[in-house]
Design an enzyme around this catalytic site. Structure first.
Site, short mmCIF file in Angstrom:
data_model
loop_
_atom_site.label_atom_id
_atom_site.label_comp_id
_atom_site.label_asym_id
_atom_site.label_seq_id
_atom_site.Cartn_x
_atom_site.Cartn_y
_atom_site.Cartn_z
N GLY A 1 22.59 35.85 -31.99
CA GLY A 1 21.26 36.47 -32.52
C GLY A 1 21.61 37.83 -33.26
O GLY A 1 20.63 38.50 -33.23
N MET B 1 19.98 25.95 -33.33
CA MET B 1 20.57 24.64 -33.72
C MET B 1 20.18 23.33 -33.79
O MET B 1 20.93 22.55 -33.52
CB MET B 1 21.91 24.80 -32.99
CG MET B 1 22.86 26.34 -33.02
SD MET B 1 23.37 26.39 -34.87
CE MET B 1 24.47 25.10 -34.93
N LEU C 1 13.91 20.69 -36.66
CA LEU C 1 12.59 20.72 -35.97
C LEU C 1 11.95 19.20 -36.28
O LEU C 1 12.09 18.64 -37.32
CB LEU C 1 11.67 21.75 -36.96
CG LEU C 1 12.14 23.15 -36.79
CD1 LEU C 1 11.23 24.09 -37.40
CD2 LEU C 1 12.63 23.38 -35.27
N ASN D 1 14.37 29.81 -42.64
CA ASN D 1 15.48 29.60 -41.95
C ASN D 1 16.59 30.40 -42.99
O ASN D 1 16.47 30.72 -43.96
CB ASN D 1 16.11 28.26 -41.97
CG ASN D 1 17.41 27.95 -41.01
OD1 ASN D 1 17.75 28.69 -40.19
ND2 ASN D 1 18.16 27.10 -41.85
N HIS E 1 20.84 30.23 -43.86
CA HIS E 1 21.92 29.13 -43.87
C HIS E 1 23.03 29.89 -44.57
O HIS E 1 22.74 30.19 -45.73
CB HIS E 1 21.51 27.89 -44.45
CG HIS E 1 22.70 26.63 -44.46
ND1 HIS E 1 22.68 26.09 -43.08
CD2 HIS E 1 23.51 26.42 -45.24
CE1 HIS E 1 23.93 25.32 -43.34
NE2 HIS E 1 24.28 25.47 -44.70
C1 GRF Z 1 24.26 32.40 -39.21
O1 GRF Z 1 25.50 32.10 -39.88
C2 GRF Z 1 23.15 31.75 -39.71
O2 GRF Z 1 23.04 31.49 -41.12
C3 GRF Z 1 23.19 30.17 -39.08
O3 GRF Z 1 23.86 30.40 -37.86
C4 GRF Z 1 24.53 31.73 -37.68
C5 GRF Z 1 23.67 32.37 -36.84
O4 GRF Z 1 24.38 33.75 -36.36
N1 GRF Z 1 22.29 29.51 -39.33
P1 GRF Z 1 23.54 34.89 -35.51
O5 GRF Z 1 23.20 33.81 -34.04
O6 GRF Z 1 22.33 35.12 -36.32
O7 GRF Z 1 24.19 35.84 -35.21
#
Ligand code: GRF
Length: 193
Positions: free
Chosen positions: A11, A89, A92, A106, A108
């Site tokens: 998070g 994770m 949707l 989102n 990524h």
């Molecule tokens: C991040 O690298 C984000 O880009 C990917 O998952 C990771 C999540 O990290 N989708 P966090 O939970 O926000 O620390």
């Protein structure tokens, strides 16, 4: 604009958004709820510490549509107008995407459309890329495929491991996500008139 944030783990992007909203860096916004599909997501405590409502909505062996309907209902109940996925994770379902048209975003950790999916940093290093980065994008029904809102680039350095590269990108993710959400909130507010 009420924001709902979905997480599955650490998070840190969620924290960046919550803190930016709290400090006025994203004018006209409020984080209404943080929802996790995992009861043990470390991010839940970080959201609660910041005074944000948290909910756990686990999959529990249910079909994706059923699970997504429960999340959509929780978001709609709270008047959420913008959904931010932050390390959420799960892909949707169409039902979820259609419930918030152009209102799900989102982050990524690659320069999409390159390297969608999982194990991004391993693949980037194995391919010998000399740059990578992160992308904030609208979510559609395909994995990591919706229109790009913004990207930040970082170098891939000799000797990088997936961990060192991930850390360099994560630093950029936090400010990129805040900037993207500010842009989206401002654009939607203008569109509303
Ligand atoms: C991040 O690298 C984000 O880009 C990917 O998952 C990771 C999540 O990290 N989708 P966090 O939970 O926000 O620390």
């Amino acid at each position: 604009m009420k924001i709902g944030i979905l997480i599955s783990g650490r998070g840190s992007n969620m924290v960046a958004l919550v803190d930016a909203v709290a400090s006025g860096e994203i004018p006209g916004s409020e984080v209404a709820v943080v929802i996790s599909d995992k009861a043990d997501a470390a991010g839940l405590a970080k959201a609660a510490e910041r005074g944000v409502e948290t909910l756990v909505i686990e999959r529990n062996g249910r079909k994706r549509e059923e699970h997504d309907s429960e999340i959509v209902a929780a978001l709609k109940d709270r008047g959420v107008e913008l959904v931010c996925l932050a390390g959420y994770m799960r892909l949707l379902s169409p039902l979820f995407v259609q419930a918030f048209p152009d209102r799900i975003i989102n982050i990524h950790p690659s320069l999409l459309p390159a390297y969608p999916g999982l194990n991004v940093h391993e693949r980037v290093i194995a391919a010998g890329e000399n740059r990578s980065g992160c992308t904030v994008h609208y979510v559609n029904e395909d994995l990591d495929a919706g229109p790009v809102i913004l990207q930040r680039e970082v170098p891939v350095l000799a000797g990088d491991t997936p961990e060192t590269l991930a850390a360099r990108i994560l630093e950029q993710e936090h400010s990129a996500y805040v900037d993207a959400v500010r842009e989206v909130v401002a654009a939607k507010a203008t569109a509303k008139g």
